[in-house]
Design an enzyme around this catalytic site. Structure first.
Site, PDB file in Angstrom:
ATOM      1  N   LYS A 206      49.307  36.762  35.706  1.00 33.00           N
ATOM      2  CA  LYS A 206      48.676  37.747  36.607  1.00 33.00           C
ATOM      3  C   LYS A 206      48.812  37.319  38.062  1.00 33.00           C
ATOM      4  CE  LYS A 206      44.061  37.829  36.934  1.00 33.00           C
ATOM      5  NZ  LYS A 206      42.727  37.984  36.356  1.00 33.00           N
ATOM      6  N   GLY A 237      37.541  45.399  35.479  1.00 27.78           N
ATOM      7  CA  GLY A 237      38.361  45.920  34.380  1.00 27.78           C
ATOM      8  C   GLY A 237      39.837  46.005  34.725  1.00 27.78           C
ATOM      9  N   GLY A 238      40.194  45.741  35.987  1.00 27.70           N
ATOM     10  CA  GLY A 238      41.593  45.865  36.432  1.00 27.70           C
ATOM     11  C   GLY A 238      42.547  45.001  35.607  1.00 27.70           C
TER      12      GLY A 238
HETATM   13  C1  R5P Z   1      39.845  35.670  36.493  1.00 28.95           C
HETATM   14  O1  R5P Z   1      40.961  35.191  36.501  1.00 28.95           O
HETATM   15  C2  R5P Z   1      39.104  35.943  35.234  1.00 28.95           C
HETATM   16  O2  R5P Z   1      39.543  35.130  34.209  1.00 28.95           O
HETATM   17  C3  R5P Z   1      39.186  37.400  34.833  1.00 28.95           C
HETATM   18  O3  R5P Z   1      40.492  37.707  34.409  1.00 28.95           O
HETATM   19  C4  R5P Z   1      38.814  38.267  35.997  1.00 28.95           C
HETATM   20  O4  R5P Z   1      37.596  37.857  36.522  1.00 28.95           O
HETATM   21  C5  R5P Z   1      38.719  39.716  35.591  1.00 28.95           C
HETATM   22  O5  R5P Z   1      38.404  40.463  36.714  1.00 28.95           O
HETATM   23  P1  R5P Z   1      38.663  42.011  36.731  1.00 28.95           P
HETATM   24  O6  R5P Z   1      38.022  42.600  35.535  1.00 28.95           O
HETATM   25  O7  R5P Z   1      38.001  42.455  38.011  1.00 28.95           O
HETATM   26  O8  R5P Z   1      40.129  42.227  36.773  1.00 28.95           O
END
Ligand code: R5P
Length: 308
Positions: A206, A237-238
């Site tokens: 990511k 949730g992105g």
């Molecule tokens: C960050 O790297 C965490 O492991 C999660 O992937 C992150 O906090 C998810 O955030 P969101 O739901 O805003 O994409």
């Protein structure tokens, strides 16, 4: 199953902060006790007032405080409770922080920023906290919280219980691939897979461009496979939405999603459902409508391992 602790152990006192009193009660129940008598209220000017109205002298105090939604308020409240316990003669003061806010700012991403997790850990230490219990705490650049927190730190995981719940509900079977949506989530995929005997697990990659703007890529063969995604946190949730697109673009079928901490901010759940993502589950570190399992047993085991 409740835990009967060794009679020779120093006595444990559970002090509930105001964030998640139900979870504190469940943890106390696991340890065959009740939360201490505590008064927490706000002064008319909005400052916090706390008072521990139980005897903590010579005892091991565990403050249960999950720092979601109002993290700053709950952190200050924890510091005040810890200081009160220390001043009242507690033998040790530990913070049990099921969801540990500020853990994601574990690096100075841009000049001028603080390393927030180190600031919070220092503040907890200053207020007399010498033990820390977290649940699947975000670990990316800082892998070991002992590098910022002075005292004993234990991380417990709810991933095995989430994976078992998914198996029991037919969302994971022997053919399923368990997938983390980003590089650091490989640790969660591994724990989940191993706890239910799944051999195939992996992680995508990511890039984050902003609070709600992420790009997920990956080069893994999921064509024709059932996929179950696990992560520590779902916030906006992105990440999960982008990962799910990659699963369907790769010819896989997403069977469900589990996270330890379901924050679901900015209508995240609505957005996830709108993308056709269902069977979402989380633990009670942040109580929400997808909560399916409790962290109480894992936390009480963590407490016992600090006291021993
Ligand atoms: C960050 O790297 C965490 O492991 C999660 O992937 C992150 O906090 C998810 O955030 P969101 O739901 O805003 O994409």
């Amino acid at each position: 199953m409740y835990i009967v602790y060794n009679l020779f152990m120093s006595e444990i006192v559970i002090v509930s902060g105001s964030s998640n009193t139900s979870l504190a009660f469940l943890v106390a129940k696991q340890l065959s006790t009740l939360p201490a008598k505590v008064e927490i209220r706000k002064f008319p000017d909005n400052e916090k007032y706390v008072r521990i109205d139980s005897d903590v002298n010579g005892k091991n105090v565990f403050i249960i405080q999950s720092t979601y939604f109002k993290p700053d308020e709950y952190i200050i409240e924890s510091a005040l409770l810890a200081s009160a316990a220390r001043d009242a003669g507690a033998a040790s003061v530990s913070l049990v922080v099921p969801y540990f806010a500020y853990a994601r700012q574990d690096e100075r991403f841009k000049p001028g920023e603080p390393i927030s997790v180190a600031v919070i850990a220092g503040l907890l230490n200053e207020s007399g906290i010498n033990g820390l219990i977290t649940v699947d705490v975000h670990r990316h650049r800082i892998l070991d919280l002992s590098s910022v927190f002075k005292g004993k730190w234990i991380n417990v995981s709810v991933m095995p219980d989430l994976a078992k719940y998914a198996v029991a509900n037919g969302l994971i079977d022997s053919e399923t691939v368990i997938m983390g949506p980003d590089g650091e989530a490989i640790q969660w995929a591994k724990i989940a897979a191993e706890s239910v005997g799944i051999k195939e697990y992996g992680a995508l990659q990511k890039k984050r461009f902003g609070d709600e703007d992420v790009e997920v890529r990956g080069d893994i063969n999921i064509k024709g496979k059932k996929v179950f995604i696990v992560d520590d946190i779902i916030s906006t949730g992105g990440t999960i939405i982008e990962a799910s697109k990659l699963v369907s673009d790769g010819g896989g079928t997403l069977k469900g999603v589990a996270c330890s901490h379901g924050l679901f901010v900015n209508e995240a759940l609505y957005k996830l459902y709108n993308e056709g993502i269902t069977n979402i589950m989380s633990s009670d570190t942040v109580p929400n409508q997808t909560t399916r399992i409790s962290s109480a047993e894992a936390l009480s085991k963590g407490i016992l391992s600090i006291v021993k």
